[in-house]
Design a protein around this motif. Structure first.
Motif, PDB file in Angstrom:
ATOM      1  N   MET A   1      22.491 -10.560   4.517  1.00  0.00           N
ATOM      2  CA  MET A   1      21.998  -9.287   4.039  1.00  0.00           C
ATOM      3  C   MET A   1      20.498  -9.183   4.344  1.00  0.00           C
ATOM      4  SD  MET A   1      21.811  -7.754   0.147  1.00  0.00           S
ATOM      5  CE  MET A   1      23.510  -8.041  -0.202  1.00  0.00           C
ATOM      6  N   ILE A   2      20.099  -8.090   4.943  1.00  0.00           N
ATOM      7  CA  ILE A   2      18.697  -7.858   5.265  1.00  0.00           C
ATOM      8  C   ILE A   2      18.007  -7.257   4.050  1.00  0.00           C
ATOM      9  CG2 ILE A   2      17.127  -6.517   6.719  1.00  0.00           C
ATOM     10  CD1 ILE A   2      19.308  -6.548   8.857  1.00  0.00           C
ATOM     11  N   SER A   3      16.822  -7.793   3.713  1.00  0.00           N
ATOM     12  CA  SER A   3      16.097  -7.180   2.603  1.00  0.00           C
ATOM     13  C   SER A   3      14.947  -6.341   3.151  1.00  0.00           C
ATOM     14  CB  SER A   3      15.602  -8.219   1.607  1.00  0.00           C
ATOM     15  OG  SER A   3      14.638  -9.054   2.161  1.00  0.00           O
ATOM     16  N   LEU A   4      14.689  -5.236   2.472  1.00  0.00           N
ATOM     17  CA  LEU A   4      13.673  -4.282   2.867  1.00  0.00           C
ATOM     18  C   LEU A   4      12.428  -4.515   2.028  1.00  0.00           C
ATOM     19  CD1 LEU A   4      16.114  -1.242   2.856  1.00  0.00           C
ATOM     20  CD2 LEU A   4      15.377  -2.562   4.850  1.00  0.00           C
ATOM     21  N   ASP A   5      11.281  -4.494   2.674  1.00  0.00           N
ATOM     22  CA  ASP A   5      10.039  -4.785   1.981  1.00  0.00           C
ATOM     23  C   ASP A   5       9.557  -3.611   1.135  1.00  0.00           C
ATOM     24  OD1 ASP A   5       9.944  -7.317   3.047  1.00  0.00           O
ATOM     25  OD2 ASP A   5       8.554  -6.796   4.655  1.00  0.00           O
ATOM     26  N   LEU A   6       9.118  -3.928  -0.073  1.00  0.00           N
ATOM     27  CA  LEU A   6       8.466  -2.975  -0.974  1.00  0.00           C
ATOM     28  C   LEU A   6       7.039  -3.446  -1.175  1.00  0.00           C
ATOM     29  CD1 LEU A   6      11.012  -2.532  -3.901  1.00  0.00           C
ATOM     30  CD2 LEU A   6      10.342  -0.797  -2.249  1.00  0.00           C
ATOM     31  N   GLU A   7       6.122  -2.496  -1.208  1.00  0.00           N
ATOM     32  CA  GLU A   7       4.723  -2.828  -1.417  1.00  0.00           C
ATOM     33  C   GLU A   7       4.165  -1.964  -2.547  1.00  0.00           C
ATOM     34  OE1 GLU A   7       0.609  -3.078   1.184  1.00  0.00           O
ATOM     35  OE2 GLU A   7       2.433  -2.336   2.126  1.00  0.00           O
ATOM     36  N   ILE A  47      -3.714   4.098 -10.780  1.00  0.00           N
ATOM     37  CA  ILE A  47      -2.414   4.645 -10.369  1.00  0.00           C
ATOM     38  C   ILE A  47      -1.884   3.769  -9.243  1.00  0.00           C
ATOM     39  CG2 ILE A  47      -1.113   6.633  -9.560  1.00  0.00           C
ATOM     40  CD1 ILE A  47      -3.266   8.459 -10.551  1.00  0.00           C
ATOM     41  N   LEU A  48      -0.754   3.128  -9.506  1.00  0.00           N
ATOM     42  CA  LEU A  48      -0.111   2.265  -8.523  1.00  0.00           C
ATOM     43  C   LEU A  48       1.049   3.005  -7.886  1.00  0.00           C
ATOM     44  CD1 LEU A  48       0.085  -1.065 -10.572  1.00  0.00           C
ATOM     45  CD2 LEU A  48      -1.720  -0.311  -9.010  1.00  0.00           C
ATOM     46  N   GLY A  49       1.228   2.795  -6.586  1.00  0.00           N
ATOM     47  CA  GLY A  49       2.333   3.405  -5.867  1.00  0.00           C
ATOM     48  C   GLY A  49       3.247   2.359  -5.280  1.00  0.00           C
ATOM     49  N   LEU A  50       4.512   2.714  -5.137  1.00  0.00           N
ATOM     50  CA  LEU A  50       5.534   1.840  -4.580  1.00  0.00           C
ATOM     51  C   LEU A  50       5.960   2.422  -3.242  1.00  0.00           C
ATOM     52  CD1 LEU A  50       7.371  -0.621  -5.159  1.00  0.00           C
ATOM     53  CD2 LEU A  50       8.914   0.929  -6.337  1.00  0.00           C
ATOM     54  N   PHE A  51       5.781   1.642  -2.181  1.00  0.00           N
ATOM     55  CA  PHE A  51       6.028   2.113  -0.818  1.00  0.00           C
ATOM     56  C   PHE A  51       7.004   1.197  -0.090  1.00  0.00           C
ATOM     57  CE2 PHE A  51       1.797   3.483  -1.976  1.00  0.00           C
ATOM     58  CZ  PHE A  51       1.718   4.777  -1.490  1.00  0.00           C
ATOM     59  N   SER A  52       7.723   1.769   0.885  1.00  0.00           N
ATOM     60  CA  SER A  52       8.540   0.986   1.807  1.00  0.00           C
ATOM     61  C   SER A  52       8.503   1.668   3.162  1.00  0.00           C
ATOM     62  CB  SER A  52       9.986   0.877   1.330  1.00  0.00           C
ATOM     63  OG  SER A  52      10.755   0.189   2.301  1.00  0.00           O
ATOM     64  N   SER A  56      12.643   6.994   4.040  1.00  0.00           N
ATOM     65  CA  SER A  56      12.256   8.326   4.495  1.00  0.00           C
ATOM     66  C   SER A  56      11.333   8.997   3.480  1.00  0.00           C
ATOM     67  CB  SER A  56      13.498   9.196   4.707  1.00  0.00           C
ATOM     68  OG  SER A  56      14.214   9.297   3.489  1.00  0.00           O
ATOM     69  N   THR A  57      11.361   8.542   2.236  1.00  0.00           N
ATOM     70  CA  THR A  57      10.472   9.041   1.196  1.00  0.00           C
ATOM     71  C   THR A  57       9.203   8.202   1.230  1.00  0.00           C
ATOM     72  OG1 THR A  57      12.380   9.598  -0.173  1.00  0.00           O
ATOM     73  CG2 THR A  57      10.264   9.453  -1.288  1.00  0.00           C
TER      74      THR A  57
END
Length: 183
Positions: A1-7, A47-52, A56-57
């Motif tokens: 399973m491939i995992s997608l990075d979150l930052e 203010i912290l943001g969650l990105f990947s 598409s978002t």
């Protein structure tokens, strides 16, 4: 399973349009453009943001707290509806608490709708306890808010608790194929 990075990273004025889109998707326009500009410009607001990069978002989630003396008052915790139930709310909450602890805050507090059982459950998993109730706090429907409280962010044992939470958050994200990166 491939995992997608979150930052998770601090949001800036460059993120303003994405912040407004997320606010609209989650709250239907809770805060205005001017309100978010004030938050981003304030030295007392984080203010912290969650990105990947694989999404598409552009902004998957955000969390905000105000530094008031030695207290982190959490004002926003939002995850885009298309990413609910994947552990991202827990990742953001963990990051807010860790940031508050790193900034030498003694405690964290927040208000939550009394009917928002999912959010209350999440906060309780992170040790928040009910400290009181604000009657008719929410103007849209006069709903009560529960005041939740997390003490002892500077206690010598809190670092070990943060490490446990990090493991729990990481494990939960992995189940949804996400991997959390910290900057």
């Amino acid at each position: 399973m491939i995992s997608l990075d979150l930052e998770i990273k601090l949001l800036t004025l460059e993120n303003l349009s994405a912040i407004l889109e997320l606010d609209q998707a989650c709250f239907g326009g809770l805060w205005t453009l001017e309100g978010y500009k004030r938050e981003l410009d304030s030295p007392n607001s984080d203010i912290l943001g969650l990105f990947s990069a694989s999404s598409s978002t552009s902004l998957l989630g955000m969390g905000c707290f105000w530094s008031i003396l030695d207290e982190a008052h959490i004002t926003i915790l939002a995850v885009h509806p298309q990413y609910h139930r994947q552990g991202m709310g827990a990742a953001l909450l963990y990051s807010l608490i860790k940031t508050a602890s790193d900034r030498k805050m003694e405690r964290a507090t927040l208000e939550v709708r009394a009917s928002n059982l999912a959010a209350i459950s999440l906060y309780q998993k992170f040790g928040f306890q009910t400290a009181g109730r604000r009657r008719r706090y929410y103007q849209d429907n006069d709903e009560d808010a529960l005041i939740l409280w997390l003490p002892d962010l500077q206690h010598r044992k809190f670092k070990a608790i943060l490490d446990q939470w990090y493991s729990i958050v990481s494990d939960r994200l992995e189940k949804s194929s996400w991997h959390l990166l910290f900057k």
